[in-house]
Design an enzyme around this catalytic site. Structure first.
Site, PDB file in Angstrom:
ATOM      1  N   GLY A   1      43.709  43.819  43.024  1.00 47.18           N
ATOM      2  CA  GLY A   1      44.885  42.996  42.758  1.00 47.18           C
ATOM      3  C   GLY A   1      46.191  43.749  42.694  1.00 47.18           C
TER       4      GLY A   1
ATOM      5  N   ALA B   1      41.675  41.030  46.584  1.00 50.32           N
ATOM      6  CA  ALA B   1      40.729  42.122  46.334  1.00 50.32           C
ATOM      7  C   ALA B   1      41.276  43.498  46.681  1.00 50.32           C
ATOM      8  CB  ALA B   1      39.444  41.879  47.127  1.00 50.32           C
ATOM      9  N   TYR B   2      42.422  43.584  47.326  1.00 50.17           N
ATOM     10  CA  TYR B   2      42.948  44.894  47.692  1.00 50.17           C
ATOM     11  C   TYR B   2      43.343  45.663  46.431  1.00 50.17           C
ATOM     12  CZ  TYR B   2      43.304  43.304  52.573  1.00 50.17           C
ATOM     13  OH  TYR B   2      43.037  42.835  53.836  1.00 50.17           O
ATOM     14  N   SER B   3      42.657  46.766  46.204  1.00 46.77           N
ATOM     15  CA  SER B   3      42.923  47.624  45.035  1.00 46.77           C
ATOM     16  C   SER B   3      42.943  46.814  43.749  1.00 46.77           C
ATOM     17  CB  SER B   3      44.237  48.400  45.219  1.00 46.77           C
ATOM     18  OG  SER B   3      44.153  49.256  46.328  1.00 46.77           O
TER      19      SER B   3
END
Length: 326
Positions: free
Chosen positions: A64, A60-62
């Site tokens: 993908g 979920a960081y940015s």
């Protein structure tokens, strides 16, 4: 750089883990303060040169793009066998039903998506980003076991939850003969020590490696109390973390400042040294947006705080609301 075993496994990891939430396309997701790929790559390369072999990211960081940036950098700067890659699953990746969570469907889809973005056949550590109360834990644990048996992950880990939830998951996995969690990524720093009550003793008893996130309290332990950064002004999740005991927190920061002054080192080194010296901690997860952040993090491993200094750092603390579990 020193290396230690990851929990009770035979896997060697550096005493620092580079957290990669800082790297991603700013326009993707809700982390507008992230570094672009061009600015991220030199820091990832520096981490490798300093001996860090452990890298943590999440699907979920940015949206993908953190995984994509990390995967390309590691491919260009080192060999796959030389590094330990950790990623996570749980948070929403698409709108609508089944776009998040720890169902079998979500786990099976997201491990393949993460591997594609990272450009690798497997991750070393696959972690559940949070506890999912909407999915039976048996479903989650069996799916994670199947991911390991398929060779897509070598080990599994968990992140912030109540100790009773983690204990229940450990017991259920053991009862069924499924793959056991080997790590807990939890919220631990001088401004949030609630994990000392139950989670840290549980992890020590069970041989679980502890990987603290936000060991510098989103930078609050490294700067003057009223000083802000672009991230603090735009970090929606971070703004929910340190609001419960402002006067006590301010006193803790003052103690960090005083001890750092006496030692002649940056405040970040003192704050991180405290986390690294906490019994049971394997590797703090450090974020770095500037070169000197990594230099300070490595130096903190050699800074041995005295018992008197630890007592001074801990004295102002008061109980805080438990935050970061959702």
């Amino acid at each position: 750089m020193d290396y230690v075993k990851l929990g009770r496994t035979g896997l060697d990891v550096s005493r620092l883990c580079l957290g990669c939430m800082t790297y991603g396309v700013p326009e993707r997701g809700n982390h507008i303060w992230t570094l672009t790929e061009e600015k991220s790559r030199p820091i990832i390369k520096q981490a490798l040169e300093l001996g860090i072999n452990f890298f943590d990211t999440a699907n979920a960081y940015s949206d993908g793009t953190s995984e994509e940036i990390l995967g390309r950098a590691l491919k260009d700067f080192t060999s796959r066998d030389a590094v330990v890659i950790a990623t996570k699953v749980f948070n929403r990746m698409r709108p609508g039903p089944n776009g998040q969570g720890l169902s079998r469907r979500a786990i099976m889809a997201e491990i393949d998506n993460s591997l594609r973005r990272l450009g690798t056949d497997y991750v070393d550590l696959y972690q559940i980003h949070r506890f999912d109360p909407a999915t039976p834990i048996e479903e989650t644990l069996e799916a994670l076991h199947d991911v390991v048996k398929a060779g897509k992950a070598r080990y599994i880990g968990a992140s912030s939850m109540y100790a009773w939830q983690f204990a229940k998951m450990l017991y259920t996995a053991e009862r069924h003969g499924w793959t056991r969690f080997v790590t807990m990524q939890d919220h631990l720093n001088l401004l949030h020590r609630e994990e000392e009550r139950e989670m840290l003793p549980l992890c020590r008893e069970e041989g679980i490696g502890v990987l603290p996130w936000s060991p510098l309290a989103r930078g609050r332990l490294t700067r003057d109390w009223n000083e802000t950064t672009e991230r603090t002004e735009n970090d929606a999740f971070g703004s929910t973390l340190y609001t419960g005991a402002v006067d006590a927190d301010r006193a803790v920061v003052a103690q960090v400042t005083e001890i750092a002054g006496r030692r002649g080192v940056p405040r970040a080194q003192v704050a991180l040294a405290w986390v690294a010296q906490t019994p049971g901690v394997t590797a703090p997860i450090v974020g770095a947006s500037k070169s000197h952040h990594l230099d300070d993090a490595v130096a903190a491993l050699s800074l041995r705080l005295t018992a008197e200094e630890i007592a001074l750092l801990e004295a102002p603390y008061v109980p805080h609301p438990v935050v970061g579990f959702s």
